[in-house]
Enzyme design. Sequence first.
Site, PDB file in Angstrom:
ATOM      1  N   LYS A 162      10.815 -27.931   4.878  1.00  0.00           N
ATOM      2  CA  LYS A 162      12.017 -28.227   5.672  1.00  0.00           C
ATOM      3  C   LYS A 162      12.669 -29.498   5.133  1.00  0.00           C
ATOM      4  CE  LYS A 162      10.514 -25.997   9.924  1.00  0.00           C
ATOM      5  NZ  LYS A 162      11.483 -24.995  10.323  1.00  0.00           N
ATOM      6  N   LYS A 164      -0.442 -19.231   5.567  1.00  0.00           N
ATOM      7  CA  LYS A 164      -1.280 -19.551   6.699  1.00  0.00           C
ATOM      8  C   LYS A 164      -1.432 -18.296   7.559  1.00  0.00           C
ATOM      9  CE  LYS A 164       0.351 -21.410  10.622  1.00  0.00           C
ATOM     10  NZ  LYS A 164       1.176 -20.625  11.558  1.00  0.00           N
ATOM     11  N   ASP A 179      -2.440 -22.310  15.659  1.00  0.00           N
ATOM     12  CA  ASP A 179      -1.191 -21.786  15.109  1.00  0.00           C
ATOM     13  C   ASP A 179      -0.250 -22.907  14.664  1.00  0.00           C
ATOM     14  OD1 ASP A 179       0.669 -19.578  14.601  1.00  0.00           O
ATOM     15  OD2 ASP A 179       1.823 -20.367  16.288  1.00  0.00           O
ATOM     16  N   GLU A 190       9.490 -24.812  21.175  1.00  0.00           N
ATOM     17  CA  GLU A 190      10.163 -23.542  20.880  1.00  0.00           C
ATOM     18  C   GLU A 190      10.550 -22.860  22.184  1.00  0.00           C
ATOM     19  OE1 GLU A 190       8.423 -21.410  17.216  1.00  0.00           O
ATOM     20  OE2 GLU A 190       6.695 -22.106  18.341  1.00  0.00           O
ATOM     21  N   HIS A 196       1.184 -27.399  11.030  1.00  0.00           N
ATOM     22  CA  HIS A 196       2.513 -28.006  11.002  1.00  0.00           C
ATOM     23  C   HIS A 196       2.540 -29.422  11.601  1.00  0.00           C
ATOM     24  CE1 HIS A 196       3.586 -24.056   9.843  1.00  0.00           C
ATOM     25  NE2 HIS A 196       3.807 -23.530  11.026  1.00  0.00           N
ATOM     26  N   LYS A 231       5.375 -22.906  23.324  1.00  0.00           N
ATOM     27  CA  LYS A 231       6.321 -21.786  23.330  1.00  0.00           C
ATOM     28  C   LYS A 231       6.939 -21.685  24.714  1.00  0.00           C
ATOM     29  CE  LYS A 231       4.487 -19.522  19.486  1.00  0.00           C
ATOM     30  NZ  LYS A 231       5.244 -19.991  18.353  1.00  0.00           N
ATOM     31  N   ARG A 238       0.813  -1.211   0.000  1.00  0.00           N
ATOM     32  CA  ARG A 238       0.000   0.000   0.000  1.00  0.00           C
ATOM     33  C   ARG A 238       0.849   1.266   0.000  1.00  0.00           C
ATOM     34  NH1 ARG A 238      -4.150  -0.339   4.636  1.00  0.00           N
ATOM     35  NH2 ARG A 238      -2.137  -0.751   5.546  1.00  0.00           N
ATOM     36  N   HIS A 296       5.065 -23.982   5.765  1.00  0.00           N
ATOM     37  CA  HIS A 296       6.516 -23.984   5.535  1.00  0.00           C
ATOM     38  C   HIS A 296       7.209 -25.213   6.121  1.00  0.00           C
ATOM     39  CE1 HIS A 296       6.876 -22.199   9.588  1.00  0.00           C
ATOM     40  NE2 HIS A 296       8.139 -22.545   9.565  1.00  0.00           N
TER      41      HIS A 296
HETATM   42  C1  BG6 Z   1       4.701 -20.346  12.425  1.00  0.00           C
HETATM   43  C2  BG6 Z   1       3.936 -20.046  13.668  1.00  0.00           C
HETATM   44  O1  BG6 Z   1       3.854 -20.878  11.442  1.00  0.00           O
HETATM   45  O2  BG6 Z   1       5.722 -21.308  12.714  1.00  0.00           O
HETATM   46  C3  BG6 Z   1       4.874 -19.528  14.757  1.00  0.00           C
HETATM   47  O3  BG6 Z   1       2.949 -19.064  13.395  1.00  0.00           O
HETATM   48  C4  BG6 Z   1       6.006 -20.495  14.967  1.00  0.00           C
HETATM   49  O4  BG6 Z   1       4.158 -19.317  15.967  1.00  0.00           O
HETATM   50  C5  BG6 Z   1       6.685 -20.845  13.657  1.00  0.00           C
HETATM   51  O5  BG6 Z   1       6.944 -19.861  15.846  1.00  0.00           O
HETATM   52  C6  BG6 Z   1       7.706 -21.952  13.853  1.00  0.00           C
HETATM   53  O6  BG6 Z   1       8.447 -22.135  12.680  1.00  0.00           O
HETATM   54  P1  BG6 Z   1       9.950 -22.667  12.717  1.00  0.00           P
HETATM   55  O7  BG6 Z   1      10.306 -22.837  11.283  1.00  0.00           O
HETATM   56  O8  BG6 Z   1      10.755 -21.612  13.415  1.00  0.00           O
HETATM   57  O9  BG6 Z   1       9.921 -23.955  13.480  1.00  0.00           O
END
Ligand code: BG6
Length: 484
Positions: free
Chosen positions: A182, A148, A235, A216, A240, A331, A51, A178
């Site tokens: 990996k 996502k 999330d 994480e 994932h 987390k 934008r 994503h």
């Molecule tokens: C994202 C989530 O899709 O993946 C995040 O929204 C998360 O909350 C992240 O931290 C983790 O990805 P990676 O590649 O760091 O394991």
Amino acid sequence: MASRVIPVDPFDLVIFGGTGDLARRKILPGLYRRFKHGQIPPDARIIGAARSDMTTKEFRDFVEQSVREFVPKQKCDPKILTPFLDSLSYVAVDALGDQGWGDLAGLMRPDVVQAFYFSVGPSLFGPIAERLKSNAIAGDEARIVVEKPFGHDLDSARDLNATLAQHFTEHQIYRIDHYLGKETVQNLMALRFGNMLFEPLWNAQYVDHIQITVAETVGVAGRGAYYDRSGAMRDMVQNHLMQLLCLTAMEPPSKFDPDAVRDEKLKVIRALDPVEPDDLVRGQYRGNDDIASYIQDAEATDSQTESFVAMKLHISNWRWNGTPFYLRTGKRLRARMSEIVVRFKEPPHSIFEEDTGQTANELSIRLQPNEGMDLKVTIKEPGPGGMRLIDVPLDMTFAEALGEEVADVPDAYERLIMDVIRGNQTLFMRGDEVEAAWAWTDPIIEGWQDRRDTPHGYDAFSSGPEEALMLLHKDGRRWRELRE
Ligand code: BG6
């Protein structure tokens, strides 16, 4: 061992949200790295679209900064950076109005691959898709990439699918998760279907249970507003962890092609049993004098959102009947560690004396950090004194085994963007797959709401709530220790 890089065809890639956080951290530095490796041809063009009013020169400065910040210094080569920046341009567009679309149309070439990356919130997917068509910008073979979260629940995911389907066919839509990009996630398929060794044992007869952990150390500071509406279930688990589960549990596809693989993943999701409340644990991290709590990070006054989930799942099919799958993610845990662990059953009869120390074989596939795998096998302890058994790991850290080149493999986003340009949808989610994942997730979240479930507290940098440990203890099992 040098990896082979096959250049992709020339393309025009438009990144909507080109000045946003994901573009800055992942997409643009990733494109630079692919350019540096010679995978992006010199006549490819990358167009930032957002934008804000910005000149192409200002956009190039922004990209230069992002490359310098997110690509390690020794991999940042000024001789490569200049031609890379030359391939960039910028156009200001109003996703909800008319401004800029004519300019964008003028930039696109009809005879190269066209890709449009929607690195924007889902509420803009529809308006952008519509304008790409009404302004005759996207051709019949154009590809769109959507990020996502793909919806918030089944209804919203269906609506998004229906909206996109008004303008694009399924083979043009690339829904990113994503985790599928990996390296080790793809290696899981190579391991299972490229070897004879594991697949015959990969079933309920020989596997005691499977653990999938994505732990994480980061908290939610900085994205609390989004996270507090999502929680770990939406999330991480719906996407994932579900993808990791599918690739671990699916039947062998007849070939490595998009529909064959996605059909098999879909069957796994559809075979999942509903989860009993007793098999679910939610947690939320506490703070202390030095570390902010979840509530502080999320800038909420009160919140019942989970930053941790653990669960026990059953897949009702011939292969897995009776083998539990334990999933956990959270987390602010003790370590950043993602792995899949396949714990095999103990031998049916021991010919050795009682209590020799022998345990079951365990295959662990590490996604991060230190990608690799190890297999725990039982051997005789060396030396005299009878037959004592010990467990030793057959360890394979890919970077050690394959040399430095492998440490330079594309990161998930790089790999996936190149797959978009190549037109390969194998590592992207199909619409029905996303909907099936939500159809399984929704009742779990609704159950929590109906029962007014409150998450268990856990200390920052711990292993999560006690109750998550009990989930396995009550079955006579144990989680693998969280460690980097
Ligand atoms: C994202 C989530 O899709 O993946 C995040 O929204 C998360 O909350 C992240 O931290 C983790 O990805 P990676 O590649 O760091 O394991």
